[in-house]
Design an enzyme around this catalytic site. Structure first.
Site, PDB file in Angstrom:
ATOM      1  N   GLU A 182      11.684  -3.526   4.836  1.00 18.60           N
ATOM      2  CA  GLU A 182      10.834  -3.725   6.020  1.00 18.60           C
ATOM      3  C   GLU A 182      11.510  -4.660   7.011  1.00 18.60           C
ATOM      4  OE1 GLU A 182       6.465  -4.381   5.736  1.00 18.60           O
ATOM      5  OE2 GLU A 182       6.929  -6.226   6.809  1.00 18.60           O
ATOM      6  N   ASP A 235      -3.434  -6.992  11.969  1.00 20.09           N
ATOM      7  CA  ASP A 235      -3.854  -8.388  12.096  1.00 20.09           C
ATOM      8  C   ASP A 235      -4.461  -8.567  13.477  1.00 20.09           C
ATOM      9  OD1 ASP A 235      -2.976  -9.270   9.600  1.00 20.09           O
ATOM     10  OD2 ASP A 235      -0.909  -9.388  10.320  1.00 20.09           O
ATOM     11  N   HIS A 268      -8.130  -7.955  -0.412  1.00 15.03           N
ATOM     12  CA  HIS A 268      -7.953  -8.331   0.985  1.00 15.03           C
ATOM     13  C   HIS A 268      -8.801  -9.561   1.285  1.00 15.03           C
ATOM     14  CE1 HIS A 268      -8.407  -8.076   5.373  1.00 15.03           C
ATOM     15  NE2 HIS A 268      -7.163  -7.645   5.305  1.00 15.03           N
ATOM     16  N   GLN A 300       7.640 -21.580   4.391  1.00 18.53           N
ATOM     17  CA  GLN A 300       7.366 -20.308   5.073  1.00 18.53           C
ATOM     18  C   GLN A 300       6.463 -19.413   4.211  1.00 18.53           C
ATOM     19  OE1 GLN A 300      10.699 -17.635   5.285  1.00 18.53           O
ATOM     20  NE2 GLN A 300      10.222 -17.124   7.404  1.00 18.53           N
TER      21      GLN A 300
HETATM   22  P1  FAD Z   1      -8.345  -1.707   5.863  1.00 19.80           P
HETATM   23  O1  FAD Z   1      -7.930  -0.751   4.825  1.00 19.80           O
HETATM   24  O2  FAD Z   1      -9.037  -1.163   7.072  1.00 19.80           O
HETATM   25  O3  FAD Z   1      -9.250  -2.820   5.185  1.00 19.80           O
HETATM   26  C1  FAD Z   1      -9.596  -4.021   5.882  1.00 19.80           C
HETATM   27  C2  FAD Z   1     -10.789  -4.667   5.181  1.00 19.80           C
HETATM   28  O4  FAD Z   1     -11.938  -3.853   5.365  1.00 19.80           O
HETATM   29  C3  FAD Z   1     -10.634  -4.809   3.664  1.00 19.80           C
HETATM   30  O5  FAD Z   1     -11.324  -5.959   3.290  1.00 19.80           O
HETATM   31  C4  FAD Z   1     -11.315  -3.561   3.126  1.00 19.80           C
HETATM   32  O6  FAD Z   1     -11.762  -3.726   1.788  1.00 19.80           O
HETATM   33  C5  FAD Z   1     -12.450  -3.396   4.115  1.00 19.80           C
HETATM   34  N1  FAD Z   1     -12.876  -2.001   4.343  1.00 19.80           N
HETATM   35  C6  FAD Z   1     -12.094  -0.906   4.388  1.00 19.80           C
HETATM   36  N2  FAD Z   1     -12.826   0.185   4.698  1.00 19.80           N
HETATM   37  C7  FAD Z   1     -14.109  -0.249   4.854  1.00 19.80           C
HETATM   38  C8  FAD Z   1     -15.350   0.373   5.203  1.00 19.80           C
HETATM   39  N3  FAD Z   1     -15.419   1.690   5.431  1.00 19.80           N
HETATM   40  N4  FAD Z   1     -16.468  -0.386   5.302  1.00 19.80           N
HETATM   41  C9  FAD Z   1     -16.429  -1.729   5.075  1.00 19.80           C
HETATM   42  N5  FAD Z   1     -15.282  -2.374   4.727  1.00 19.80           N
HETATM   43  C10 FAD Z   1     -14.146  -1.642   4.633  1.00 19.80           C
HETATM   44  N6  FAD Z   1      -0.528  -6.042  10.126  1.00 19.80           N
HETATM   45  C11 FAD Z   1      -0.092  -5.845  11.387  1.00 19.80           C
HETATM   46  O7  FAD Z   1      -0.753  -6.268  12.362  1.00 19.80           O
HETATM   47  N7  FAD Z   1       1.078  -5.175  11.644  1.00 19.80           N
HETATM   48  C12 FAD Z   1       1.850  -4.671  10.643  1.00 19.80           C
HETATM   49  O8  FAD Z   1       2.893  -4.075  10.886  1.00 19.80           O
HETATM   50  C13 FAD Z   1       1.420  -4.861   9.283  1.00 19.80           C
HETATM   51  N8  FAD Z   1       2.120  -4.344   8.246  1.00 19.80           N
HETATM   52  C14 FAD Z   1       1.642  -4.477   6.966  1.00 19.80           C
HETATM   53  C15 FAD Z   1       2.331  -3.864   5.923  1.00 19.80           C
HETATM   54  C16 FAD Z   1       1.871  -3.967   4.610  1.00 19.80           C
HETATM   55  C17 FAD Z   1       2.633  -3.284   3.499  1.00 19.80           C
HETATM   56  C18 FAD Z   1       0.681  -4.709   4.350  1.00 19.80           C
HETATM   57  C19 FAD Z   1       0.180  -4.848   2.940  1.00 19.80           C
HETATM   58  C20 FAD Z   1      -0.018  -5.310   5.387  1.00 19.80           C
HETATM   59  C21 FAD Z   1       0.441  -5.199   6.699  1.00 19.80           C
HETATM   60  N9  FAD Z   1      -0.254  -5.751   7.783  1.00 19.80           N
HETATM   61  C22 FAD Z   1       0.196  -5.573   9.065  1.00 19.80           C
HETATM   62  C23 FAD Z   1      -1.456  -6.575   7.562  1.00 19.80           C
HETATM   63  C24 FAD Z   1      -2.748  -5.751   7.640  1.00 19.80           C
HETATM   64  O9  FAD Z   1      -2.864  -5.114   8.884  1.00 19.80           O
HETATM   65  C25 FAD Z   1      -3.906  -6.725   7.442  1.00 19.80           C
HETATM   66  O10 FAD Z   1      -3.917  -7.221   6.120  1.00 19.80           O
HETATM   67  C26 FAD Z   1      -5.260  -6.169   7.825  1.00 19.80           C
HETATM   68  O11 FAD Z   1      -6.188  -7.249   7.895  1.00 19.80           O
HETATM   69  C27 FAD Z   1      -5.799  -5.171   6.797  1.00 19.80           C
HETATM   70  O12 FAD Z   1      -5.187  -3.962   6.950  1.00 19.80           O
HETATM   71  P2  FAD Z   1      -5.578  -2.693   6.043  1.00 19.80           P
HETATM   72  O13 FAD Z   1      -4.872  -1.553   6.637  1.00 19.80           O
HETATM   73  O14 FAD Z   1      -5.405  -3.004   4.617  1.00 19.80           O
HETATM   74  O15 FAD Z   1      -7.148  -2.603   6.379  1.00 19.80           O
END
Ligand code: FAD
Length: 286
Positions: free
Chosen positions: A17, A109, A149, A211
């Site tokens: 990454e 984020d 999460h 970090q």
């Molecule tokens: P989701 O899957 O949408 O989940 C978010 C929260 O909502 C969780 O608590 C989940 O349990 C809950 N949830 C999911 N669906 C529902 C529903 N239908 N109803 C109620 N609750 C629900 N962030 C960036 O900004 N840019 C990046 O490039 C980036 N890259 C990443 C790469 C990896 C491998 C990882 C692990 C994380 C990355 N992140 C990045 C961070 C990520 O965007 C954050 O952790 C974000 O807060 C959660 O993303 P998610 O896609 O897991 O969210």
């Protein structure tokens, strides 16, 4: 170009990454890092999207550069935060025209300041996946959080939403973690919920304690006491780095032994730690 879902079906993947550079010096440095990592024969590389979609042009340009200038399939991160459906259509049009078929669909984020807030048509990553499936034929990955999460009320609820998300996606990549058990229990929980799609563990070699402390706090990953003590036994910064690489190598070896479908390295745009882990694991280098 290869689709990550197909690569995983054929065997183990090894991937890296990167974050998109925001300056000419950063671009040159990332170009050098990619050149140093290319001989490791990565299955794919991924390019992050800044908080609130703040690096959208830099991400796009980096993904297009990798596609054009290297033989490594790129995976573009895309976020719900700060995106309308029309904007996602435009981005996917650009990627499809360039032959880019791999996307990591994320909630994203939140932006670092209120000034950067943009409208969004999506609440959760699953909403973004639904839209992506309507408009293009992509291999879609999602984020998985082995320790849950940070916004989830409890682990069981998080696992339930993760399972539903993975049903719609092709694979997942995890947040970094330091104890094998966090990964294994997540994979077991998913299997109990009827989901066996590949979940690639994300590996963060600790080269700087402060970090990683900050990053762990933000991501909800524990920075375990055993690792802290081991790193703090280092004589100086270089020794701490050596210990961090050694600990990451041990975790990689355990994951491979346990049958993980691949390893995804958080490189922080540097090649040294990843190359050292490869060498210590005895992985092939061209
Ligand atoms: P989701 O899957 O949408 O989940 C978010 C929260 O909502 C969780 O608590 C989940 O349990 C809950 N949830 C999911 N669906 C529902 C529903 N239908 N109803 C109620 N609750 C629900 N962030 C960036 O900004 N840019 C990046 O490039 C980036 N890259 C990443 C790469 C990896 C491998 C990882 C692990 C994380 C990355 N992140 C990045 C961070 C990520 O965007 C954050 O952790 C974000 O807060 C959660 O993303 P998610 O896609 O897991 O969210």
């Amino acid at each position: 170009m290869a689709r990550i879902g197909d690569l995983l079906a054929a065997g183990r993947t090894f991937s890296f990454e990167f974050s998109p550079p925001k300056s000419a010096a950063g671009s040159m440095s990332l170009g050098r890092t990619i050149a140093e990592l290319e001989p490791l024969g990565p299955s794919f590389v991924s390019v992050t999207y800044g908080a609130g979609g703040s690096t959208r042009e830099f991400t796009r340009d980096t993904v297009l550069w990798v596609r054009k200038e290297t033989n490594i399939p790129p995976m573009a991160h895309l976020t719900c935060v700060g995106h309308t459906r029309a904007e996602i259509n435009d981005i996917i049009d650009t990627y499809s025209s360039a032959g880019i078929e791999n996307v990591l669909a994320l909630a994203g984020d939140p932006p670092k300041s209120n000034d950067e807030v943009r409208p969004s048509d999506y609440a959760y990553a699953t909403d973004l996946i639904d839209h992506l499936r309507e408009i293009a034929n992509l291999s879609i990955g999602v984020a998985a959080h082995p320790e849950g999460h940070p916004r989830s009320p409890d682990l069981a609820t998080d696992r339930k939403f993760l399972a539903a998300k993975l049903q719609k996606a092709d694979f997942a990549v995890t947040q970094f973690f330091f104890d094998l058990d966090h990964y294994l229990s997540m994979v077991n929980d998913l299997a109990d919920l009827g989901v066996t799609k590949p979940v690639i563990p994300g590996i963060m070699p600790v080269t700087n304690i402060a970090q990683v402390e900050r990053m762990a706090e933000l991501s909800g990953a524990a920075f375990p006491q055993w690792l802290r003590e081991r790193l703090e036994s280092g004589r100086d910064a270089e020794d701490v780095r050596r210990i961090g690489v050694e600990a990451a190598t041990e975790l990689c070896a355990q994951l491979l032994e346990a049958g993980a479908p691949g390893l995804h390295f958080y490189t922080m745009n540097k090649s040294t730690a990843t190359r050292e882990i490869y060498a210590q694991l005895g992985l092939p280098v061209a």
